[in-house]
Design a protein around this motif. Structure first.
Motif, mmCIF file in Angstrom:
data_model
loop_
_atom_site.group_PDB
_atom_site.id
_atom_site.type_symbol
_atom_site.label_atom_id
_atom_site.label_comp_id
_atom_site.label_asym_id
_atom_site.label_seq_id
_atom_site.Cartn_x
_atom_site.Cartn_y
_atom_site.Cartn_z
ATOM 1 N N ILE A 24 0.816 -1.093 0.048
ATOM 2 C CA ILE A 24 0.085 0.083 0.111
ATOM 3 C C ILE A 24 0.962 1.202 -0.079
ATOM 4 N N GLY A 25 1.960 1.191 0.816
ATOM 5 C CA GLY A 25 2.920 2.469 0.782
ATOM 6 C C GLY A 25 3.458 2.658 -0.436
ATOM 7 N N ALA A 26 3.783 1.937 -1.327
ATOM 8 C CA ALA A 26 4.332 2.180 -2.732
ATOM 9 C C ALA A 26 3.248 2.885 -3.506
ATOM 10 N N SER A 27 2.026 2.423 -3.472
ATOM 11 C CA SER A 27 0.911 2.912 -4.288
ATOM 12 C C SER A 27 0.664 4.441 -3.718
ATOM 13 N N LEU A 28 0.818 4.692 -2.344
ATOM 14 C CA LEU A 28 0.663 5.869 -1.465
ATOM 15 C C LEU A 28 1.790 6.715 -2.087
ATOM 16 N N THR A 29 2.904 6.540 -2.346
ATOM 17 C CA THR A 29 3.965 7.427 -2.753
ATOM 18 C C THR A 29 3.908 7.684 -4.048
ATOM 19 N N GLU A 30 3.501 6.834 -5.011
ATOM 20 C CA GLU A 30 3.231 7.207 -6.309
ATOM 21 C C GLU A 30 1.980 8.149 -6.489
ATOM 22 N N GLY A 31 1.022 7.879 -5.695
ATOM 23 C CA GLY A 31 -0.251 8.696 -5.745
ATOM 24 C C GLY A 31 0.036 10.154 -5.429
ATOM 25 N N PHE A 32 0.889 10.409 -4.263
ATOM 26 C CA PHE A 32 1.431 11.583 -3.927
ATOM 27 C C PHE A 32 2.380 12.314 -4.940
ATOM 28 N N LEU A 33 3.270 11.642 -5.519
ATOM 29 C CA LEU A 33 4.201 12.093 -6.631
ATOM 30 C C LEU A 33 3.456 12.524 -7.965
ATOM 31 N N ALA A 34 2.226 11.770 -8.337
ATOM 32 C CA ALA A 34 1.604 11.783 -9.309
ATOM 33 C C ALA A 34 0.580 13.473 -9.062
ATOM 34 N N ALA A 35 0.489 13.448 -7.869
ATOM 35 C CA ALA A 35 -0.055 15.004 -7.710
ATOM 36 C C ALA A 35 0.612 16.024 -7.512
#
Length: 256
Positions: A24-35
Protein backbone atom coordinates in the motif's frame (compact mmCIF):
# COMPACT_ATOMS: atom_id res chain seq x y z
CA UNK A 1 -1.74 7.14 -10.45
CA UNK A 2 -5.36 8.16 -9.88
CA UNK A 3 -7.98 8.40 -12.62
CA UNK A 4 -10.72 9.85 -10.47
CA UNK A 5 -9.62 12.95 -8.59
CA UNK A 6 -6.97 15.65 -8.60
CA UNK A 7 -6.04 17.47 -5.42
CA UNK A 8 -4.24 20.52 -6.70
CA UNK A 9 -3.19 21.81 -3.28
CA UNK A 10 -0.93 18.78 -2.76
CA UNK A 11 1.46 19.98 -5.47
CA UNK A 12 4.67 21.16 -3.82
CA UNK A 13 3.75 19.80 -0.39
CA UNK A 14 6.40 17.96 1.63
CA UNK A 15 5.02 14.49 2.38
CA UNK A 16 6.56 11.89 4.70
CA UNK A 17 5.39 8.25 4.53
CA UNK A 18 6.44 5.32 6.68
CA UNK A 19 6.79 2.10 4.70
CA UNK A 20 6.42 3.98 1.44
CA UNK A 21 8.29 1.64 -0.89
CA UNK A 22 6.15 -1.50 -1.02
CA UNK A 23 2.55 -2.66 -0.83
CA UNK A 24 0.00 0.00 0.00
CA UNK A 25 2.84 2.39 0.87
CA UNK A 26 4.29 2.26 -2.65
CA UNK A 27 0.89 3.10 -4.12
CA UNK A 28 0.61 6.03 -1.71
CA UNK A 29 4.04 7.30 -2.70
CA UNK A 30 3.12 7.09 -6.37
CA UNK A 31 -0.21 8.82 -5.77
CA UNK A 32 1.41 11.77 -4.02
CA UNK A 33 4.14 11.99 -6.67
CA UNK A 34 1.51 12.07 -9.41
CA UNK A 35 -0.18 14.92 -7.54
CA UNK A 36 3.08 16.89 -7.69
CA UNK A 37 4.06 16.48 -4.05
CA UNK A 38 7.62 16.03 -2.80
CA UNK A 39 7.67 12.63 -1.12
CA UNK A 40 10.13 11.26 1.41
CA UNK A 41 9.70 7.78 2.82
CA UNK A 42 11.37 5.25 5.07
CA UNK A 43 11.49 1.48 4.75
CA UNK A 44 13.65 -1.37 6.04
CA UNK A 45 14.28 -2.96 2.65
CA UNK A 46 16.05 -1.26 -0.24
CA UNK A 47 13.70 0.77 -2.45
CA UNK A 48 16.21 2.26 -4.89
CA UNK A 49 14.75 0.40 -7.86
CA UNK A 50 11.27 1.63 -6.98
CA UNK A 51 12.54 5.21 -6.75
CA UNK A 52 14.23 4.86 -10.15
CA UNK A 53 10.93 3.73 -11.67
CA UNK A 54 8.99 6.56 -10.05
CA UNK A 55 11.47 9.08 -11.44
CA UNK A 56 11.12 7.62 -14.93
CA UNK A 57 7.34 7.50 -14.84
CA UNK A 58 6.57 10.75 -13.02
CA UNK A 59 9.71 12.87 -13.43
CA UNK A 60 9.48 13.26 -9.68
CA UNK A 61 11.89 11.19 -7.59
CA UNK A 62 10.95 10.30 -4.02
CA UNK A 63 13.59 10.56 -1.31
CA UNK A 64 14.16 7.12 0.20
CA UNK A 65 15.85 6.55 3.56
CA UNK A 66 16.50 3.07 4.88
CA UNK A 67 15.15 2.87 8.42
CA UNK A 68 13.83 0.41 10.97
CA UNK A 69 10.91 2.34 12.48
CA UNK A 70 11.40 0.62 15.84
CA UNK A 71 14.47 2.86 16.17
CA UNK A 72 12.67 6.08 17.09
CA UNK A 73 15.80 8.24 17.14
CA UNK A 74 16.73 7.16 13.62
CA UNK A 75 13.15 7.64 12.46
CA UNK A 76 13.20 11.20 13.77
CA UNK A 77 16.53 11.90 12.08
CA UNK A 78 15.02 10.70 8.79
CA UNK A 79 12.16 13.15 9.26
CA UNK A 80 14.71 15.92 9.80
CA UNK A 81 16.53 14.87 6.61
CA UNK A 82 13.23 14.95 4.70
CA UNK A 83 12.47 18.44 5.99
CA UNK A 84 15.95 19.64 5.06
CA UNK A 85 15.48 18.32 1.52
CA UNK A 86 11.89 19.33 0.76
CA UNK A 87 10.92 21.81 3.47
CA UNK A 88 8.77 21.38 6.55
CA UNK A 89 6.68 18.21 6.40
CA UNK A 90 3.06 19.27 5.95
CA UNK A 91 1.62 15.80 5.30
CA UNK A 92 2.53 12.83 7.49
CA UNK A 93 1.25 9.36 6.59
CA UNK A 94 1.82 6.69 9.24
CA UNK A 95 1.39 3.65 7.02
CA UNK A 96 4.01 1.05 7.99
CA UNK A 97 2.77 -2.04 9.81
CA UNK A 98 3.44 -5.73 10.31
CA UNK A 99 0.52 -8.16 10.51
CA UNK A 100 2.46 -11.38 11.04
CA UNK A 101 0.10 -13.96 12.53
CA UNK A 102 0.50 -15.02 16.15
CA UNK A 103 -1.41 -16.62 19.04
CA UNK A 104 -2.07 -15.19 22.47
CA UNK A 105 -0.98 -18.26 24.44
CA UNK A 106 2.57 -18.41 23.11
CA UNK A 107 3.25 -14.67 22.73
CA UNK A 108 5.97 -13.24 24.97
CA UNK A 109 6.38 -9.79 26.50
CA UNK A 110 9.22 -9.20 24.05
CA UNK A 111 6.94 -10.18 21.13
CA UNK A 112 4.24 -7.81 22.36
CA UNK A 113 6.66 -4.92 22.78
CA UNK A 114 8.14 -5.45 19.31
CA UNK A 115 4.67 -5.61 17.74
CA UNK A 116 3.65 -2.29 19.25
CA UNK A 117 7.03 -0.77 18.43
CA UNK A 118 6.11 -1.37 14.78
CA UNK A 119 2.34 -0.99 14.71
CA UNK A 120 1.58 1.77 17.24
CA UNK A 121 4.58 3.53 18.73
CA UNK A 122 5.73 5.23 15.48
CA UNK A 123 2.33 6.90 15.07
CA UNK A 124 2.89 8.71 18.36
CA UNK A 125 6.52 9.72 17.93
CA UNK A 126 6.34 10.82 14.29
CA UNK A 127 3.47 13.10 15.29
CA UNK A 128 5.40 14.38 18.28
CA UNK A 129 8.35 15.19 16.04
CA UNK A 130 6.46 16.74 13.12
CA UNK A 131 4.12 19.03 15.05
CA UNK A 132 6.54 21.92 15.78
CA UNK A 133 7.45 22.35 12.10
CA UNK A 134 3.85 21.84 10.97
CA UNK A 135 2.78 24.48 13.47
CA UNK A 136 5.41 26.89 12.15
CA UNK A 137 4.26 26.17 8.58
CA UNK A 138 0.69 27.14 9.47
CA UNK A 139 -0.77 23.64 9.78
CA UNK A 140 -0.82 20.27 8.13
CA UNK A 141 -2.46 16.87 7.87
CA UNK A 142 -1.65 13.58 9.58
CA UNK A 143 -3.13 10.32 8.30
CA UNK A 144 -2.81 7.35 10.65
CA UNK A 145 -3.37 3.94 9.11
CA UNK A 146 -5.47 1.59 11.22
CA UNK A 147 -7.15 -1.61 10.00
CA UNK A 148 -10.65 -3.00 9.65
CA UNK A 149 -9.35 -6.12 11.43
CA UNK A 150 -10.24 -4.62 14.81
CA UNK A 151 -13.79 -3.81 13.69
CA UNK A 152 -14.22 -7.35 12.41
CA UNK A 153 -12.91 -8.84 15.66
CA UNK A 154 -10.44 -10.96 13.76
CA UNK A 155 -8.46 -13.66 15.55
CA UNK A 156 -4.97 -14.76 14.63
CA UNK A 157 -3.01 -11.58 15.39
CA UNK A 158 -4.27 -10.11 18.70
CA UNK A 159 -1.38 -7.71 19.38
CA UNK A 160 -1.76 -6.26 15.88
CA UNK A 161 -5.53 -5.86 16.32
CA UNK A 162 -4.99 -4.16 19.68
CA UNK A 163 -2.51 -1.73 18.13
CA UNK A 164 -4.82 -0.94 15.23
CA UNK A 165 -7.70 -0.25 17.62
CA UNK A 166 -5.48 2.00 19.75
CA UNK A 167 -4.61 4.08 16.69
CA UNK A 168 -8.22 5.28 16.60
CA UNK A 169 -7.95 6.60 20.15
CA UNK A 170 -4.58 8.19 19.44
CA UNK A 171 -5.99 9.86 16.34
CA UNK A 172 -8.88 11.40 18.25
CA UNK A 173 -6.78 12.74 21.12
CA UNK A 174 -4.11 14.19 18.80
CA UNK A 175 -6.81 15.81 16.67
CA UNK A 176 -8.08 17.55 19.81
CA UNK A 177 -4.61 18.49 21.02
CA UNK A 178 -3.33 19.95 17.76
CA UNK A 179 -6.51 21.26 16.16
CA UNK A 180 -5.79 24.80 17.47
CA UNK A 181 -2.57 24.65 15.39
CA UNK A 182 -4.58 23.92 12.20
CA UNK A 183 -3.22 20.36 12.21
CA UNK A 184 -5.80 17.78 11.20
CA UNK A 185 -5.45 14.18 12.32
CA UNK A 186 -7.56 11.45 10.75
CA UNK A 187 -7.41 7.67 10.50
CA UNK A 188 -7.64 5.63 7.32
CA UNK A 189 -9.05 2.15 7.93
CA UNK A 190 -8.39 -0.26 5.05
CA UNK A 191 -10.04 -3.63 4.69
CA UNK A 192 -8.24 -6.66 3.32
CA UNK A 193 -6.06 -5.19 0.60
CA UNK A 194 -4.55 -7.91 -1.58
CA UNK A 195 -0.92 -6.85 -1.72
CA UNK A 196 1.78 -9.30 -2.78
CA UNK A 197 2.46 -10.05 0.90
CA UNK A 198 -1.16 -10.98 1.56
CA UNK A 199 -1.38 -13.14 -1.54
CA UNK A 200 1.88 -14.92 -0.76
CA UNK A 201 1.26 -15.60 2.92
CA UNK A 202 -2.44 -15.79 3.76
CA UNK A 203 -4.79 -15.64 0.78
CA UNK A 204 -6.36 -18.96 -0.13
CA UNK A 205 -9.26 -19.75 -2.40
CA UNK A 206 -11.48 -20.35 0.63
CA UNK A 207 -10.40 -17.26 2.58
CA UNK A 208 -10.81 -15.01 -0.43
CA UNK A 209 -14.29 -16.35 -1.13
CA UNK A 210 -15.35 -16.04 2.51
CA UNK A 211 -14.09 -12.48 2.79
CA UNK A 212 -15.73 -11.38 -0.45
CA UNK A 213 -19.03 -12.79 0.81
CA UNK A 214 -18.78 -10.34 3.73
CA UNK A 215 -18.25 -7.31 1.51
CA UNK A 216 -21.12 -5.26 0.11
CA UNK A 217 -19.05 -4.57 -3.01
CA UNK A 218 -18.10 -7.84 -4.67
CA UNK A 219 -14.59 -6.95 -5.74
CA UNK A 220 -11.37 -7.49 -3.83
CA UNK A 221 -9.44 -4.41 -2.73
CA UNK A 222 -6.03 -3.67 -4.17
CA UNK A 223 -3.47 -1.11 -3.04
CA UNK A 224 -4.56 1.61 -5.47
CA UNK A 225 -8.05 1.58 -3.91
CA UNK A 226 -6.59 3.23 -0.81
CA UNK A 227 -4.79 6.07 -2.62
CA UNK A 228 -7.59 8.53 -3.37
CA UNK A 229 -8.98 8.35 0.16
CA UNK A 230 -5.54 9.12 1.56
CA UNK A 231 -5.00 12.02 -0.83
CA UNK A 232 -8.41 13.39 0.17
CA UNK A 233 -7.52 13.28 3.88
CA UNK A 234 -4.19 14.98 3.14
CA UNK A 235 -5.76 17.67 0.97
CA UNK A 236 -7.63 20.80 1.94
CA UNK A 237 -10.59 19.18 0.21
CA UNK A 238 -11.13 17.73 3.71
CA UNK A 239 -10.04 20.89 5.53
CA UNK A 240 -12.78 20.75 8.20
CA UNK A 241 -12.48 17.01 8.75
CA UNK A 242 -10.48 15.80 11.74
CA UNK A 243 -10.66 13.14 14.48
CA UNK A 244 -12.42 10.85 12.00
CA UNK A 245 -11.95 7.28 10.78
CA UNK A 246 -12.50 6.72 7.07
CA UNK A 247 -13.14 3.06 6.28
CA UNK A 248 -12.25 1.71 2.82
CA UNK A 249 -13.10 -1.98 2.96
CA UNK A 250 -15.80 -2.68 0.39
CA UNK A 251 -18.49 -2.50 3.05
CA UNK A 252 -17.54 -5.00 5.76
CA UNK A 253 -17.44 -2.88 8.92
CA UNK A 254 -18.96 0.49 9.70
CA UNK A 255 -18.35 3.41 12.05
CA UNK A 256 -20.87 5.75 13.60
Amino acid sequence: MTEYATFHDLAGQSVFITGGGSGIGASLTEGFLAAGAHVSFVQRSDATEFCDRMEREHANRPHFMKCDITDVDHLKSCMDEAADKFGAITVLVNNAANDTRHDTLDYSVEDWDWNHAVNLRPHFFTTQHVVPRMRAAGGGAIVNFSSASYGMGNAGYPAYVAAKAAILGLTRTHAREFGPDAIRVNALVPGWVLTDRQMDLWATEDSLREHLNGQCLKEHLVARDIVDATLFLASKASRMMTAQAMVVDGGVVFTG
